[in-house]
Design a protein around this motif. Sequence first.
Motif, PDB file in Angstrom:
ATOM      1  N   LYS A 176       0.846  -1.203   0.000  1.00  4.78           N
ATOM      2  CA  LYS A 176       0.000   0.000   0.000  1.00  4.78           C
ATOM      3  C   LYS A 176       0.873   1.240   0.000  1.00  4.78           C
ATOM      4  CE  LYS A 176      -4.191  -1.603   2.204  1.00  4.78           C
ATOM      5  NZ  LYS A 176      -4.586  -2.081   3.523  1.00  4.78           N
ATOM      6  N   ILE A 177       1.930   1.171   0.771  1.00  3.77           N
ATOM      7  CA  ILE A 177       2.844   2.318   0.837  1.00  3.77           C
ATOM      8  C   ILE A 177       3.512   2.537  -0.516  1.00  3.77           C
ATOM      9  CG2 ILE A 177       5.010   3.122   1.868  1.00  3.77           C
ATOM     10  CD1 ILE A 177       3.979   1.723   4.473  1.00  3.77           C
ATOM     11  N   ILE A 178       3.925   1.444  -1.122  1.00  2.00           N
ATOM     12  CA  ILE A 178       4.560   1.549  -2.437  1.00  2.00           C
ATOM     13  C   ILE A 178       3.622   2.240  -3.428  1.00  2.00           C
ATOM     14  CG2 ILE A 178       5.271   0.161  -4.446  1.00  2.00           C
ATOM     15  CD1 ILE A 178       6.646  -1.735  -2.449  1.00  2.00           C
ATOM     16  N   GLU A 179       2.333   1.883  -3.359  1.00  2.00           N
ATOM     17  CA  GLU A 179       1.372   2.534  -4.262  1.00  2.00           C
ATOM     18  C   GLU A 179       1.245   4.030  -3.950  1.00  2.00           C
ATOM     19  OE1 GLU A 179       0.429   1.539  -7.094  1.00  2.00           O
ATOM     20  OE2 GLU A 179       1.572  -0.231  -6.463  1.00  2.00           O
ATOM     21  N   LEU A 180       1.236   4.338  -2.650  1.00  2.00           N
ATOM     22  CA  LEU A 180       1.083   5.745  -2.244  1.00  2.00           C
ATOM     23  C   LEU A 180       2.206   6.631  -2.775  1.00  2.00           C
ATOM     24  CD1 LEU A 180      -0.027   5.729   1.516  1.00  2.00           C
ATOM     25  CD2 LEU A 180      -1.232   6.807  -0.386  1.00  2.00           C
ATOM     26  N   ILE A 181       3.407   6.089  -2.822  1.00  2.00           N
ATOM     27  CA  ILE A 181       4.557   6.939  -3.157  1.00  2.00           C
ATOM     28  C   ILE A 181       4.989   6.824  -4.612  1.00  2.00           C
ATOM     29  CG2 ILE A 181       5.454   6.817  -0.803  1.00  2.00           C
ATOM     30  CD1 ILE A 181       7.608   4.906  -1.861  1.00  2.00           C
ATOM     31  N   ARG A 182       4.309   5.994  -5.354  1.00  2.00           N
ATOM     32  CA  ARG A 182       4.782   5.679  -6.706  1.00  2.00           C
ATOM     33  C   ARG A 182       5.143   6.931  -7.524  1.00  2.00           C
ATOM     34  NH1 ARG A 182       5.053   1.174  -9.512  1.00  2.00           N
ATOM     35  NH2 ARG A 182       3.843  -0.080  -8.072  1.00  2.00           N
ATOM     36  N   ASP A 183       4.242   7.920  -7.515  1.00  5.73           N
ATOM     37  CA  ASP A 183       4.503   9.104  -8.346  1.00  5.73           C
ATOM     38  C   ASP A 183       4.985  10.291  -7.531  1.00  5.73           C
ATOM     39  OD1 ASP A 183       3.501   7.675 -10.548  1.00  5.73           O
ATOM     40  OD2 ASP A 183       1.465   8.068  -9.804  1.00  5.73           O
ATOM     41  N   LYS A 184       5.518  10.043  -6.380  1.00  2.00           N
ATOM     42  CA  LYS A 184       5.875  11.152  -5.496  1.00  2.00           C
ATOM     43  C   LYS A 184       7.388  11.279  -5.338  1.00  2.00           C
ATOM     44  CE  LYS A 184       1.630  12.227  -4.471  1.00  2.00           C
ATOM     45  NZ  LYS A 184       0.923  11.106  -5.024  1.00  2.00           N
ATOM     46  N   LYS A 185       7.780  12.441  -4.844  1.00  3.67           N
ATOM     47  CA  LYS A 185       9.194  12.654  -4.543  1.00  3.67           C
ATOM     48  C   LYS A 185       9.490  11.897  -3.254  1.00  3.67           C
ATOM     49  CE  LYS A 185      12.214  16.559  -5.353  1.00  3.67           C
ATOM     50  NZ  LYS A 185      12.219  17.915  -5.886  1.00  3.67           N
ATOM     51  N   ALA A 186      10.179  10.794  -3.389  1.00  9.04           N
ATOM     52  CA  ALA A 186      10.350   9.953  -2.213  1.00  9.04           C
ATOM     53  C   ALA A 186      11.743   9.331  -2.159  1.00  9.04           C
ATOM     54  CB  ALA A 186       9.297   8.848  -2.208  1.00  9.04           C
ATOM     55  N   ILE A 187      12.181   9.092  -0.945  1.00  9.16           N
ATOM     56  CA  ILE A 187      13.419   8.343  -0.724  1.00  9.16           C
ATOM     57  C   ILE A 187      13.031   7.081   0.020  1.00  9.16           C
ATOM     58  CG2 ILE A 187      15.619   8.306   0.508  1.00  9.16           C
ATOM     59  CD1 ILE A 187      15.789  11.318   0.160  1.00  9.16           C
ATOM     60  N   ILE A 188      13.591   5.971  -0.412  1.00  7.13           N
ATOM     61  CA  ILE A 188      13.251   4.713   0.244  1.00  7.13           C
ATOM     62  C   ILE A 188      14.388   4.270   1.152  1.00  7.13           C
ATOM     63  CG2 ILE A 188      12.837   2.256  -0.179  1.00  7.13           C
ATOM     64  CD1 ILE A 188      11.382   3.234  -2.751  1.00  7.13           C
ATOM     65  N   LEU A 189      14.027   3.987   2.369  1.00  9.74           N
ATOM     66  CA  LEU A 189      15.023   3.498   3.310  1.00  9.74           C
ATOM     67  C   LEU A 189      14.782   2.020   3.562  1.00  9.74           C
ATOM     68  CD1 LEU A 189      15.063   6.357   5.991  1.00  9.74           C
ATOM     69  CD2 LEU A 189      16.535   6.079   3.983  1.00  9.74           C
ATOM     70  N   LEU A 190      15.831   1.225   3.415  1.00  5.79           N
ATOM     71  CA  LEU A 190      15.747  -0.169   3.823  1.00  5.79           C
ATOM     72  C   LEU A 190      16.427  -0.242   5.180  1.00  5.79           C
ATOM     73  CD1 LEU A 190      16.500  -1.976   0.446  1.00  5.79           C
ATOM     74  CD2 LEU A 190      14.289  -1.360   1.449  1.00  5.79           C
ATOM     75  N   ASN A 191      15.618  -0.445   6.185  1.00  3.64           N
ATOM     76  CA  ASN A 191      16.103  -0.321   7.565  1.00  3.64           C
ATOM     77  C   ASN A 191      16.485  -1.691   8.148  1.00  3.64           C
ATOM     78  OD1 ASN A 191      16.656   0.975  10.010  1.00  3.64           O
ATOM     79  ND2 ASN A 191      14.593   0.530  10.780  1.00  3.64           N
ATOM     80  N   LYS A 192      17.271  -1.622   9.186  1.00  5.91           N
ATOM     81  CA  LYS A 192      17.723  -2.789   9.952  1.00  5.91           C
ATOM     82  C   LYS A 192      18.802  -3.574   9.206  1.00  5.91           C
ATOM     83  CE  LYS A 192      13.195  -3.070  12.196  1.00  5.91           C
ATOM     84  NZ  LYS A 192      12.188  -3.871  12.893  1.00  5.91           N
ATOM     85  N   VAL A 193      19.687  -2.859   8.509  1.00  2.00           N
ATOM     86  CA  VAL A 193      20.776  -3.569   7.824  1.00  2.00           C
ATOM     87  C   VAL A 193      21.757  -4.190   8.815  1.00  2.00           C
ATOM     88  CG1 VAL A 193      20.770  -2.341   5.620  1.00  2.00           C
ATOM     89  CG2 VAL A 193      22.076  -1.418   7.533  1.00  2.00           C
ATOM     90  N   ASP A 194      21.669  -3.801  10.065  1.00  3.41           N
ATOM     91  CA  ASP A 194      22.517  -4.461  11.067  1.00  3.41           C
ATOM     92  C   ASP A 194      22.056  -5.901  11.289  1.00  3.41           C
ATOM     93  OD1 ASP A 194      20.226  -3.010  12.132  1.00  3.41           O
ATOM     94  OD2 ASP A 194      20.837  -3.826  14.079  1.00  3.41           O
ATOM     95  N   VAL A 195      20.784  -6.168  10.957  1.00  3.45           N
ATOM     96  CA  VAL A 195      20.268  -7.529  11.090  1.00  3.45           C
ATOM     97  C   VAL A 195      20.488  -8.310   9.803  1.00  3.45           C
ATOM     98  CG1 VAL A 195      18.228  -8.936  11.564  1.00  3.45           C
ATOM     99  CG2 VAL A 195      18.481  -6.696  12.662  1.00  3.45           C
ATOM    100  N   LEU A 196      20.132  -7.679   8.679  1.00  2.00           N
ATOM    101  CA  LEU A 196      20.292  -8.346   7.381  1.00  2.00           C
ATOM    102  C   LEU A 196      20.767  -7.317   6.350  1.00  2.00           C
ATOM    103  CD1 LEU A 196      19.755 -11.076   5.900  1.00  2.00           C
ATOM    104  CD2 LEU A 196      17.533 -10.112   5.247  1.00  2.00           C
ATOM    105  N   LYS A 197      21.911  -7.633   5.720  1.00  3.46           N
ATOM    106  CA  LYS A 197      22.515  -6.645   4.805  1.00  3.46           C
ATOM    107  C   LYS A 197      21.804  -6.618   3.460  1.00  3.46           C
ATOM    108  CE  LYS A 197      27.159  -5.168   5.686  1.00  3.46           C
ATOM    109  NZ  LYS A 197      27.477  -5.748   7.015  1.00  3.46           N
ATOM    110  N   ASN A 198      21.532  -7.819   2.940  1.00  2.00           N
ATOM    111  CA  ASN A 198      20.921  -7.883   1.602  1.00  2.00           C
ATOM    112  C   ASN A 198      19.653  -8.704   1.643  1.00  2.00           C
ATOM    113  OD1 ASN A 198      23.130  -6.508   0.226  1.00  2.00           O
ATOM    114  ND2 ASN A 198      24.290  -8.362   0.772  1.00  2.00           N
ATOM    115  N   ASN A 199      18.698  -8.244   0.845  1.00  2.00           N
ATOM    116  CA  ASN A 199      17.455  -8.992   0.717  1.00  2.00           C
ATOM    117  C   ASN A 199      17.056  -8.867  -0.742  1.00  2.00           C
ATOM    118  OD1 ASN A 199      14.743  -9.723   0.568  1.00  2.00           O
ATOM    119  ND2 ASN A 199      14.288  -8.980   2.648  1.00  2.00           N
ATOM    120  N   ASN A 200      17.595  -9.773  -1.549  1.00  4.39           N
ATOM    121  CA  ASN A 200      17.481  -9.618  -3.003  1.00  4.39           C
ATOM    122  C   ASN A 200      16.049  -9.492  -3.479  1.00  4.39           C
ATOM    123  OD1 ASN A 200      20.180  -9.607  -3.243  1.00  4.39           O
ATOM    124  ND2 ASN A 200      20.358 -11.821  -3.651  1.00  4.39           N
ATOM    125  N   LYS A 201      15.189 -10.318  -2.899  1.00  2.00           N
ATOM    126  CA  LYS A 201      13.803 -10.326  -3.367  1.00  2.00           C
ATOM    127  C   LYS A 201      13.174  -8.949  -3.140  1.00  2.00           C
ATOM    128  CE  LYS A 201       9.808 -13.341  -3.267  1.00  2.00           C
ATOM    129  NZ  LYS A 201       8.858 -13.079  -2.178  1.00  2.00           N
TER     130      LYS A 201
END
Length: 457
Positions: free
Chosen positions: A318-343
Amino acid sequence: MEKTIVAISTASGNGGIGIIRLSGRQTFDIIDKIFIPKNKSKDIKGYTMKYGNIVNPKNNEIIDEVLVAYFVAPKSYTTENMCEINSHGGTVVEKRILELCLENGAELAEPGEFTKRAFLNGRIDLSQAEGIIDLINSKTEMEAKESINQLEGNLSKKIKKIEQKMLDIMVNIEVTIDYPEYDVEEVTNSEALKKLNEIHNLLNELENSFNKGKIIKDGIKTVIIGKPNAGKSSLLNSLLKEDRAIVSDIAGTTRDTIEEYLNIDGIPLKLIDTAGIRDTENTIEKIGVEKSKKLVNDADLIIAIFDISGSLDEDDRKIIELIRDKKAIILLNKVDVLKNNNKMEEEIKKLNKSVIKISAKEEMGLENLYDEIKKMFELNEISSNNEILITNERHKNQIIKAKQNILDAIEIVRNNTPVDIISIYINQAMEDLGEITGVNVSENIINEIFAKFCLGK
Ligand code: GDP
């Protein structure tokens, strides 16, 4: 006779020194009555100070030991005779000196009256006066820098340049009409068109600079969104910790949307709905999709936060839909737990937005977020070159009006209507710009502007 005004110019409360300011023709007479300098010499030189006591002439009681700065007209803030009494800071002392001035012929100044006099006496124009208010109210260095720019008259200069171009066209047209016998080159439609287009472009540039100017002045309206437990409040806390000065609670906010003004690394951020973030139950479901949409639509910037250690679910989508056409920065949080999540990264990448990996908890990656915001809003450029930005809504509206008149003139020229008709429109455009510098501006507007000042300025 114009009254002589007085006000306490320093902020109220106890401080090292307090300044009581006088301006007007009777300034030196009033000072003479209440101030006994150690050095009895009577001569008054501008830009000098005398040391002595403020004494109540009625009973010779010493009120304070002070320094009095003298400014002789026209070389003063207001262009009038002025004195600034540097007293010991403290509400009681300052008030007693103020009262002595009032008892001895001065009248209490209205907010902004000193600056208003500087304007009415022609030392500064209106946009410079507005630069002074903005400088005083600046929340960030960037805003202060831009206000100084305006105070120095750089906006006025630019406006005057445009006015001059308008005047040039007018003069040419009028000479052609009034003195056809002179051998003045007649203004052809194509020449007029060229000049009008030039003016139009300059006005357009100024109008567009408001996008940046507004951000400098009001901050980047920013919303942080993410599903529960994504790390919104952790991010907020890290941001608040970075903040060297939370400058103000923005007035007029309703209870359910709290705004916080942050100055991070020179970036003016205005975080909206931080109350919602602190409420851990704050899901998209709960605050309602409509409200989220509104928040997202009103924002200049959206920071969407996803938990990289999990997987994307309905809420995330739902969030992805909300921001699709907006000026947005995406944060992938908790990289201390998991560095990469390819999917997850594959799916997020499709949004074509900048993606930054962080750990809100460990405060990793925040620098990258700041850099990205600066890049996005071209904030680095602002601090490095002295471009003139419109930061004031009033100025922007006047520029829009002027631009419309120029567009009307262009339309007429294109239709091959006799060229002299356009002078009406150019004249009007010049008046529109004149309201920025205050050449022709109504008293109401002047009063409205100066009412925003603080007392003693
Ligand atoms: P919110 O519901 O989106 O506001 O999420 P919170 O900031 O309250 O965080 C939810 C939980 O995730 C808390 O237990 C946090 O301590 C934890 N958390 C948040 N950010 C990080 C992070 O970067 N790394 C780790 N390991 N935990 C985090």
